[in-house]
Design an enzyme around this catalytic site. Structure first.
Site, PDB file in Angstrom:
ATOM      1  CB  VAL A 134      -1.020  -0.038   1.173  1.00 35.40           C
ATOM      2  CG1 VAL A 134      -0.376   0.072   2.515  1.00 35.40           C
ATOM      3  CG2 VAL A 134      -2.071   1.040   1.009  1.00 35.40           C
ATOM      4  CG  ASP A 135       5.119   2.964   1.921  1.00 30.62           C
ATOM      5  OD1 ASP A 135       4.752   4.132   1.699  1.00 30.62           O
ATOM      6  OD2 ASP A 135       6.194   2.666   2.470  1.00 30.62           O
TER       7      ASP A 135
HETATM    8  N1  AR6 Z   1      -5.029  -0.148  -1.063  1.00 31.11           N
HETATM    9  C1  AR6 Z   1      -5.428  -0.680   0.112  1.00 31.11           C
HETATM   10  N2  AR6 Z   1      -4.809  -1.729   0.700  1.00 31.11           N
HETATM   11  C2  AR6 Z   1      -3.738  -2.242   0.052  1.00 31.11           C
HETATM   12  C3  AR6 Z   1      -3.253  -1.739  -1.176  1.00 31.11           C
HETATM   13  C4  AR6 Z   1      -3.956  -0.636  -1.744  1.00 31.11           C
HETATM   14  N3  AR6 Z   1      -3.594  -0.077  -2.885  1.00 31.11           N
HETATM   15  N4  AR6 Z   1      -2.172  -2.481  -1.554  1.00 31.11           N
HETATM   16  C5  AR6 Z   1      -1.989  -3.422  -0.603  1.00 31.11           C
HETATM   17  N5  AR6 Z   1      -2.938  -3.287   0.362  1.00 31.11           N
HETATM   18  P1  AR6 Z   1       1.483  -4.013   3.129  1.00 31.11           P
HETATM   19  P2  AR6 Z   1       2.502  -3.972   5.895  1.00 31.11           P
HETATM   20  C6  AR6 Z   1      -3.149  -4.068   1.590  1.00 31.11           C
HETATM   21  O1  AR6 Z   1       2.383  -5.118   2.746  1.00 31.11           O
HETATM   22  O2  AR6 Z   1       2.142  -5.393   6.071  1.00 31.11           O
HETATM   23  C7  AR6 Z   1       5.715  -1.862   2.527  1.00 31.11           C
HETATM   24  O3  AR6 Z   1       6.747  -2.228   1.667  1.00 31.11           O
HETATM   25  C8  AR6 Z   1      -2.592  -5.466   1.671  1.00 31.11           C
HETATM   26  O4  AR6 Z   1      -3.481  -6.406   1.066  1.00 31.11           O
HETATM   27  O5  AR6 Z   1       1.268  -2.894   2.178  1.00 31.11           O
HETATM   28  O6  AR6 Z   1       2.110  -2.990   6.951  1.00 31.11           O
HETATM   29  C9  AR6 Z   1       6.140  -0.771   3.507  1.00 31.11           C
HETATM   30  O7  AR6 Z   1       7.081   0.111   2.960  1.00 31.11           O
HETATM   31  C10 AR6 Z   1      -2.488  -5.683   3.163  1.00 31.11           C
HETATM   32  O8  AR6 Z   1      -3.716  -6.185   3.676  1.00 31.11           O
HETATM   33  O9  AR6 Z   1       1.935  -3.315   4.533  1.00 31.11           O
HETATM   34  C11 AR6 Z   1       6.719  -1.567   4.626  1.00 31.11           C
HETATM   35  O10 AR6 Z   1       8.067  -1.899   4.377  1.00 31.11           O
HETATM   36  C12 AR6 Z   1      -2.285  -4.284   3.727  1.00 31.11           C
HETATM   37  O11 AR6 Z   1      -2.496  -3.385   2.640  1.00 31.11           O
HETATM   38  C13 AR6 Z   1       5.893  -2.825   4.660  1.00 31.11           C
HETATM   39  O12 AR6 Z   1       5.371  -2.975   3.342  1.00 31.11           O
HETATM   40  C14 AR6 Z   1      -0.895  -4.054   4.305  1.00 31.11           C
HETATM   41  O13 AR6 Z   1       0.070  -4.678   3.490  1.00 31.11           O
HETATM   42  C15 AR6 Z   1       4.721  -2.690   5.596  1.00 31.11           C
HETATM   43  O14 AR6 Z   1       4.057  -3.917   5.676  1.00 31.11           O
END
Ligand code: AR6
Length: 169
Positions: A32-33
């Site tokens: 998501v980041d």
């Molecule tokens: N909109 C909403 N939710 C999303 C999107 C989106 N566009 N894309 C993914 N998700 P993650 P974390 C969901 O991995 O576990 C990054 O590299 C996804 O399905 O994004 O907190 C950061 O820089 C999941 O349920 O974040 C950190 O290094 C949720 O967002 C690390 O990942 C969180 O997944 C953080 O890991």
């Protein structure tokens, strides 16, 4: 506060603030980041760099705020979720802090609507069911005169199912 559930991409949400599941560098990443920085453009990264230069890395459970660049939202609240390591008590507390501190910071800039992704449940491997319980609990226990609406944005089917069950919507 009204609670809603949306299945989809948080970068498309027109809330006053959207929350980013960032990492402590604040300089972007995947998931998501990555999506937020890609869709929001350089403005968000520039502000993150400025914050980094001023206060250093962002600790787990803490939050910083930037504008939202090209996104339909006004602000992005960046929070750093815990990396799941099996220490349920500690990780749960840190994840709760992400939600609590995001809501507090949102209030301080008069945010009426805020959207959360499912923090830590991707790359950081936090068990989804437990993460959802913590998220819902923190939001439901937060008393606010300012925030009117909280949207949980679920990207994957599993999270959507879990949140629908929990929220009964
Ligand atoms: N909109 C909403 N939710 C999303 C999107 C989106 N566009 N894309 C993914 N998700 P993650 P974390 C969901 O991995 O576990 C990054 O590299 C996804 O399905 O994004 O907190 C950061 O820089 C999941 O349920 O974040 C950190 O290094 C949720 O967002 C690390 O990942 C969180 O997944 C953080 O890991």
């Amino acid at each position: 506060m009204k609670i809603e559930l949306i299945k989809g991409d948080i970068t498309k949400i027109k809330a006053d603030a959207i929350v980013n599941a960032a990492n402590s560098s604040l300089l972007g990443g995947g998931g998501v980041d990555g999506a937020i920085h890609r869709a929001g453009g350089k403005q968000i990264l520039d502000e993150c760099i400025e914050i980094r230069n001023k206060q250093g890395k962002c600790k787990t459970g803490e939050v910083v705020i930037t504008t939202a660049g090209n996104l339909p939202a006004k602000y992005v609240i960046h929070t750093v979720g815990p990396i799941w390591n099996g220490d349920e008590e500690k990780c749960s507390k840190l994840l709760a802090n992400c939600y609590k501190n995001s809501l507090k910071l949102a209030e301080s800039v008069d945010v009426k609507s805020i959207a959360f992704p499912n923090i830590s449940t991707g790359v950081y491997k936090f068990p989804k069911e437990l993460a959802a319980k913590i998220a819902v609990n923190e939001v439901q226990n937060f008393q606010s005169e300012i925030i009117e609406k909280v949207v949980f944005v679920c990207f994957d089917d599993e999270n959507e199912f879990i949140y629908r069950e929990l929220l009964k919507i």
